[in-house]
Write an enzyme that holds these catalytic residues in place. Structure first.
Site, PDB file in Angstrom:
ATOM      1  N   LEU A 213       0.843  -1.196   0.000  1.00 38.95           N
ATOM      2  CA  LEU A 213       0.000   0.000   0.000  1.00 38.95           C
ATOM      3  C   LEU A 213       0.877   1.244   0.000  1.00 38.95           C
ATOM      4  O   LEU A 213       1.785   1.355   0.827  1.00 38.95           O
ATOM      5  CB  LEU A 213      -0.918   0.004   1.229  1.00 38.95           C
ATOM      6  CG  LEU A 213      -1.877  -1.183   1.363  1.00 38.95           C
ATOM      7  CD1 LEU A 213      -2.499  -1.224   2.753  1.00 38.95           C
ATOM      8  CD2 LEU A 213      -2.973  -1.095   0.297  1.00 38.95           C
ATOM      9  N   HIS A 214       0.586   2.168  -0.937  1.00 35.23           N
ATOM     10  CA  HIS A 214       1.390   3.388  -0.976  1.00 35.23           C
ATOM     11  C   HIS A 214       0.645   4.598  -1.521  1.00 35.23           C
ATOM     12  O   HIS A 214       1.165   5.703  -1.492  1.00 35.23           O
ATOM     13  CB  HIS A 214       2.645   3.162  -1.830  1.00 35.23           C
ATOM     14  CG  HIS A 214       2.344   3.045  -3.298  1.00 35.23           C
ATOM     15  ND1 HIS A 214       1.872   1.887  -3.860  1.00 35.23           N
ATOM     16  CD2 HIS A 214       2.429   3.947  -4.316  1.00 35.23           C
ATOM     17  CE1 HIS A 214       1.688   2.065  -5.157  1.00 35.23           C
ATOM     18  NE2 HIS A 214       2.010   3.312  -5.450  1.00 35.23           N
ATOM     19  N   ARG A 215      -0.587   4.427  -2.014  1.00 31.28           N
ATOM     20  CA  ARG A 215      -1.307   5.560  -2.607  1.00 31.28           C
ATOM     21  C   ARG A 215      -1.612   6.623  -1.551  1.00 31.28           C
ATOM     22  O   ARG A 215      -1.918   6.287  -0.399  1.00 31.28           O
ATOM     23  CB  ARG A 215      -2.619   5.082  -3.227  1.00 31.28           C
ATOM     24  CG  ARG A 215      -2.452   4.094  -4.371  1.00 31.28           C
ATOM     25  CD  ARG A 215      -2.102   4.780  -5.663  1.00 31.28           C
ATOM     26  NE  ARG A 215      -1.947   3.803  -6.733  1.00 31.28           N
ATOM     27  CZ  ARG A 215      -1.549   4.117  -7.955  1.00 31.28           C
ATOM     28  NH1 ARG A 215      -1.258   5.363  -8.267  1.00 31.28           N
ATOM     29  NH2 ARG A 215      -1.420   3.194  -8.889  1.00 31.28           N
ATOM     30  N   ASP A 288      -2.840  -1.395  -3.601  1.00 25.27           N
ATOM     31  CA  ASP A 288      -3.414  -0.249  -4.297  1.00 25.27           C
ATOM     32  C   ASP A 288      -2.568   0.078  -5.532  1.00 25.27           C
ATOM     33  O   ASP A 288      -2.680   1.142  -6.119  1.00 25.27           O
ATOM     34  CB  ASP A 288      -3.549   0.976  -3.380  1.00 25.27           C
ATOM     35  CG  ASP A 288      -2.243   1.378  -2.708  1.00 25.27           C
ATOM     36  OD1 ASP A 288      -1.160   0.922  -3.142  1.00 25.27           O
ATOM     37  OD2 ASP A 288      -2.298   2.158  -1.736  1.00 25.27           O
TER      38      ASP A 288
END
Length: 370
Positions: A213-215, A288
């Site tokens: 997850l990084h958005r 994501d």
């Protein structure tokens, strides 16, 4: 349109601009195919992803040539980073005078290179054109739209992308459906993605859920991170969670105590081969990332995309991808772990995702002339 020497000849040359790890995976088969055709080309690395785990290891894993230049731009706000990219790229393009600039994906390096090249009257080719989430809160969506408008060649990875480009007034003679070069890289390395060896080396359990997850929508708001951490802990009550932590979200997840659960295993960012091996061996993937949606489509691994939309709907119709919210993440993972996954709408993999996109792109580039 004026004509001169074919693209790739010694006196014009093709410059590939890459800046972040998804770009490297997409560029590798294009660079290789052009090399096989004897094209004169160079690689400019902007340094948007700049440490070994996010950058150099990908060049080694993928057999990409060492970049001819590394601008070393690094991180920063969108405005600061894009401005620094444009200054550095203008100097490079003015010095190299390329016959074509090839850009990949939707990161800030992509739109910066397209803007600079267009203002210097250098043709632009965009690999992965026409993807749309129709969510303008995503910086990547803005980058995609602007880059496509500036591009002389738009290389589409899926049929719906052609419709999006047509709706935005892009002339059909600029658009080519070529398939997905990221899948070229995946298929070309299948025998190197050894999930069992990775489990043994990292001490991972036989059954696990991989997460990445990084958005901004997921990791920039502390309240969102806290809720996601709670959901991931609930998943870890059912199966071990293994998560390579992207630098962008590391501090937020550390503050939220993600690693406090005994069955959550946090890893440093992985190189390409290790990351895809991790994905290949997972019971499910929570992500994501756009690229992970594509890779799991080919690998047949259930993918739960923690977003309200995707610019890659073909991964839902022809793949294993499902869109999920934070609220329905746990019940959806539970179903997947019990073998309940939706059937693919399509019978086959997406059109032209056959490992030959790089060759198709190289064919168009070498025939196109100024």
């Amino acid at each position: 349109m004026a004509t001169s020497a074919p693209l790739g000849s010694q006196d014009t040359g093709i410059v590939h601009v890459v800046g972040a790890r998804p770009n490297f995976v997409k560029a590798a088969p294009v660079v290789s195919a052009l090399r096989g055709r004897g094209a004169h080309q160079s690689v400019v690395h902007t340094g948007q992803h700049y440490d070994d785990r996010m950058s150099a290891v990908f060049f080694r894993d993928l057999g990409l040539p060492t970049p001819d230049v590394d601008l070393g731009v690094g991180s920063g706000s969108h405005a600061a980073q894009t401005a620094a990219l444009m200054v550095g790229l203008e100097e490079e393009f003015s010095r190299r005078e390329p016959g074509m600039v090839v850009v990949y994906g939707d990161v800030n390096s992509t739109v910066a290179a397209a803007l600079v090249a267009a203002k210097l009257h250098i043709p632009v080719a965009h690999v992965e054109a026409g993807l749309r989430s129709f969510d303008n809160t995503m910086p990547e969506e803005i980058n995609r739209r602007v880059t496509d408008q500036l591009s002389d060649l738009c290389f589409a990875t899926s049929p719906e992308a052609i419709g999006h480009l047509a709706a935005e007034g892009i002339s059909p003679d600029r658009v080519h459906l070529v398939g997905n070069p990221m899948i070229d890289t995946l298929l070309g390395n299948l025998d190197r993605f050894d999930a069992d060896a990775l489990r043994a080396r990292l001490g991972l359990p036989e059954r696990y859920v991989a997460a990445t997850l990084h958005r901004p929508a997921n990791v920039d708001d502390p309240d969102n991170v806290a809720r996601l951490t709670a959901r991931l802990h609930e998943i870890a009550d059912l199966a071990d969670v293994v998560m390579p932590v992207h630098p962008r979200g590391k501090a937020a997840f550390d503050r939220a105590g993600l690693g406090d659960h005994p069955r959550v295993r946090l890893l440093e960012p992985l190189g390409y081969l290790d990351f895809v091996a991790l994905t290949r061996g997972a019971a499910a993937v929570v992500t994501d990332s756009g690229g992970v949606q594509e890779e799991t489509t080919i690998l047949g691994v259930p993918c739960l995309t923690l977003r309200p939309n995707t610019e890659r709907p073909v991964t839902i119709t022809h793949g294993t991808n499902q869109l999920v919210t934070e609220a329905d993440l746990l019940p959806t993972v539970t179903k997947v772990l019990h073998g309940q996954t939706p059937e693919r709408i399509g019978d086959d993999t997406p059109p032209l995702w056959d490992g030959r996109a790089g060759e198709r792109i190289a064919s168009v580039l070498t025939q196109w002339s100024r």
